[in-house]
Structure formats: C-alpha cells, structure tokens
Design an enzyme around this catalytic site. Structure first.
Site, PDB file in Angstrom:
ATOM      1  NE  ARG A  48      52.052  47.113  39.653  1.00 25.11           N
ATOM      2  CZ  ARG A  48      51.080  46.231  39.809  1.00 25.11           C
ATOM      3  NH1 ARG A  48      50.386  45.829  38.747  1.00 25.11           N
ATOM      4  NH2 ARG A  48      50.784  45.740  41.002  1.00 25.11           N
ATOM      5  CE  LYS A 107      42.277  35.762  44.506  1.00 19.28           C
ATOM      6  NZ  LYS A 107      42.019  36.821  43.517  1.00 19.28           N
ATOM      7  CB  VAL A 134      34.956  35.656  47.986  1.00 18.58           C
ATOM      8  CG1 VAL A 134      34.645  34.164  48.087  1.00 18.58           C
ATOM      9  CG2 VAL A 134      35.957  36.065  49.059  1.00 18.58           C
ATOM     10  N   GLY A 136      34.091  35.913  42.261  1.00 16.74           N
ATOM     11  CA  GLY A 136      33.745  36.728  41.100  1.00 16.74           C
ATOM     12  C   GLY A 136      32.387  37.386  41.164  1.00 16.74           C
ATOM     13  CG  ASP A 203      42.514  32.401  44.272  1.00 13.30           C
ATOM     14  OD1 ASP A 203      42.586  33.610  44.020  1.00 13.30           O
ATOM     15  OD2 ASP A 203      41.449  31.746  44.165  1.00 13.30           O
ATOM     16  CE  LYS A 207      39.115  33.637  45.050  1.00 14.01           C
ATOM     17  NZ  LYS A 207      38.922  32.914  43.773  1.00 14.01           N
ATOM     18  N   GLY A 306      37.184  36.314  35.765  1.00 16.43           N
ATOM     19  CA  GLY A 306      37.004  36.946  34.456  1.00 16.43           C
ATOM     20  C   GLY A 306      36.716  38.425  34.606  1.00 16.43           C
TER      21      GLY A 306
END
Length: 430
Positions: A48, A107, A134, A136, A203, A207, A306
C-alpha cells in the site's frame, strides 16, 4: 530434469506474513526449486505504501500498483496476504483472467465469496489454494480436501483463534477478568489494537464456514455461521466451569445432521470437560478435531497465527501450485455436490449450563424444574447455594434445542422467584 524457465510469483502484501514469505523465498530459493522441479522467482511485491524499511525484502521488487502486477502475462502464481474483501477479490479475479494460480490467506474473503472464486479459478483452468486461511501452520485444509476425500466427515470441532484462547486461558489459570486478560494479550501482540474480529468471533466464524464447506461438500458462508464472542464470559463463568470439572473455550463447531439432510456451523464459548484433549490447549495455540466415519477422530494441533507459522502454510501451497504448473495440471477445486442447507441455530441440539439468581425460599427449585419440564428440557444436575434470602441456582441440562432452551429462559425470567439469569453457556465435548 529440472525446468530452466523460472516460475514467476507476485506477492500482494508485505506485512508480518508477507515479509516472512519474501524472506524464505529468497533465502531458500534453491530448496524450493528442487522441491518444485523448476526455479521459483519472486517477480514483484505490491504494498500500500512504499518507502518503509523492510529488512530482507528486495527493494527493487516493491510496487504500489497491485493491479498492474497481477495483470502481467508472465506471472504464474499470485500470493495474496493483504486480507479484507476489496481490493483483494478483484486482484484475485484479475490474476485468474491472466492465467495465474492464487495462494491466499484471506479467510474473510473465502468465507464470503469462496464459491465465486472457485468458479472463476475453474473457468480459467488455474488453482486456488488457501491452507493459511485456517489455523496458521496447522495442515488442515489439505487433509480435509485430499486425505479424507474418500471418507465421510461428520463433525469438525476446534479452537481456531489464538487470541481468544489466550484470553480464556489466562482467565482460567490466573483468575484474571476479561479486560485484564485482553490487556495482556494486546501487550504481547496476540490481540490487535481493535480486537473485535477476534473477541466477537468473526474470525473464527469465517474459518468455520471454510471448514464446513470443505468437510461436508456444500456451500457455507460466514452468514450461515451462528456467532457469539467471549466478551460476556465472566470470572463467575470460569469458576462455575471449574466446579463442574470443565474449562471454557471459544469453539468452532461444524456438524452434519444425524439424518444427513443438513449441516450446522457455529462459534460460541462452551464448557468442555478437563478430560477432553481440547481442554489442555493453552496460550495462543489452535487445535481441531475431525470426526470421520472410517478414519475416526483425528486431532490437528499447533500455532494458529504469526508470521513464520502462517508463511509456512503459504509456502506449502506455493510448492503444490508450482508443481501443478510444471506438470500442466491443477489440484482439487471446490466440491459442493451435496447442496446441504445450513440449519438455523434454534434447531441445534446441545447441553446447557444455566445460572440463575433466585429467592432463597421453599418451592423455588420445584418451580424452576417445572418450567424446564414444561418446555421439554430435561435437567441433568442442579446445584443451589444461598443465604439471607438470596441464592444462586445452577442447572445443567441434557441435550435440548436452542429454541426450547430460549423459551424456557424467557419463562424463567417472568417468575417472581427468579431475580435474574446470570449466565447461559453451552456444554460440549462429551
């Protein structure tokens, strides 16, 4: 023999995950080439805002024109780790039109418009992979989509949001209240400055929609998922769970109905017995149970978020997609042949833990029990404590529909002997 012409990859987004993807693609280029059967070259990175310091990321690849990058005819694969609905959706559709396969961690977009994206990918003859969307680093999408393709999955139950699991774990182990636990999660980087998507269950609901669609071979969107967050969970709820030998977790639950005619997908706090493996999932870790007819119960566990863990899932998809490019084929696409409708939450059957504030006088328990019976809700256990005219009454039910429990609670609120409904929580994992 290795193909000499490199496969060119465009990366959309260079934040926590994107920068890790770029770093690994650069430092492990030889290994990736050996695994794919062709060199894999990072050809451009759309961001961006240019000008920021991005250690380990080649500056000459940075561009702010994402549309031009995905429109290049020489791009073989686009990795999208920007998030959000737009402009991500249009960028992915543009990539498909120009013959590029896509690896995404988005997701929210997949839960909303996954069917449309799969259709566009199939029409273009390219891949759409999204293992990183979903849980990680945990391999979950591919086992559901490929390893269990010959089996019948009946239930998916799990912890799919690390932030909420960290908060509930701290409330359970330290006695902290919700606000204190959230503050610690934010300080450690587990929670965003605006934690709404996590703590209100958005969130996890996205998922759950993805998992339900893949597991049951039907179309499920985030709008089909019943959602409750954890902001109303109190220290008293945590204490009540302990007294029952349980712990509170925010669960994503996807189920095929017993008659096979519908599916349900829901996200909400629930008490689960300490004997259940999910009860021991600590800190910001994720874990998911998959129950299939032939395979039985399978558990997937690991870090659910992460930069490095998510990048691992992205790069796994990248290798798979690049191999398909080398071999001139595509991987499995959408499978929604069952066309099973999503059942509304009021028809879902589960157990409940209901905590009432009542008058401490004779006949109250009988009155409450009669109200449960009137609505066809069977009581499993009752625990009463009280003194000086005030009492608490904790009722744990057998399995009942959400509609029946709601009607029961409405009637309880109208009783003169009931001062209030302190909390209602579902009981799962038995």
């Amino acid at each position: 023999m290795m193909r000499t012409r490199p496969l060119k990859v465009a990366l959309l987004g260079c934040g926590v995950v994107g920068s890790e993807v770029a770093r690994i693609m650069t430092t492990d280029a030889a290994d990736l080439a050996a695994r794919v059967g062709a060199p894999v070259e990072l050809a451009g990175i759309a961001v961006r805002r240019a000008g920021r310091a991005r250690p380990g990321v080649p500056e000459h690849l940075i561009t702010t024109d994402a549309q031009a990058l995905v429109s290049r005819e020489d791009i073989d694969v686009v990795i999208e780790v920007v998030g959000g609905i737009e402009p991500s959706k249009q960028l992915i559709l543009t990539a498909f039109k120009h013959g590029a396969s896509v690896v995404s961690a988005n997701k929210a977009l997949l839960a909303k418009d996954g069917a449309e994206l799969h259709e566009a990918a199939a029409e273009a003859g390219v891949d759409l992979y999204y293992e990183a969307a979903v849980a990680g680093a945990i391999p979950l999408i591919r086992p559901l989509r490929e390893s269990l393709a010959g089996d019948k999955v009946n239930r998916v139950l799990g912890i799919v949001n690390g932030t909420t699991n960290f908060i509930l774990d701290k409330m359970d182990t330290t006695g902290a209240g919700y606000s204190e636990a959230l503050e610690e999660a934010t300080a450690l980087g587990y929670a965003e400055a605006d934690p709404t998507a996590d703590v209100e269950g958005f969130d996890a609901a996205a998922k759950a929609a993805i998992l339900a669609g893949i597991a049951f071979h039907t179309k499920v969107t985030a709008a089909d998922v019943y959602r409750e967050g954890l902001t109303e969970v109190t220290a008293a709820d945590i204490a009540s769970a302990k007294e029952m030998g349980c712990v509170v977790k925010l669960l994503a639950i996807c189920e095929r109905a017993a008659d096979g005619e519908s599916v349900t997908a829901r996200v909400h706090p629930a008490m689960i017995p300490l004997s259940h493996p999910l009860a021991s999932v600590r800190e910001a870790y994720n874990a998911v149970f998959v129950e299939a007819e032939a395979a039985g119960r399978l558990m997937f566990y690991g870090p659910g978020a992460g930069g490095a863990p998510t990048a691992s899932a992205v790069l796994g998809d990248l290798v798979a997609v690049c191999r398909n490019k080398v071999n001139g084929t595509t991987g499995p696409g959408a499978s929604d042949y069952t066309r099973l409708p999503a059942k509304p939450m009021d028809q879902v059957v589960t157990r409940y833990h209901v905590s009432l504030d009542v008058d401490d006088r004779a006949g109250v328990l009988a009155q409450v029990a009669s109200t449960f019976a009137e609505h066809g809700v069977s009581i499993d256990t009752v625990r009463q404590q009280g003194r000086d005219g005030d009492a608490s009454l904790v009722v744990v039910t057998h399995r009942a529909t959400d509609a029946a429990l709601s009607a029961t609670v409405d009637k309880l609120r109208a009783l003169d002997s009931v001062r209030g409904v302190a909390s209602i929580m579902r009981v799962e994992g038995e």
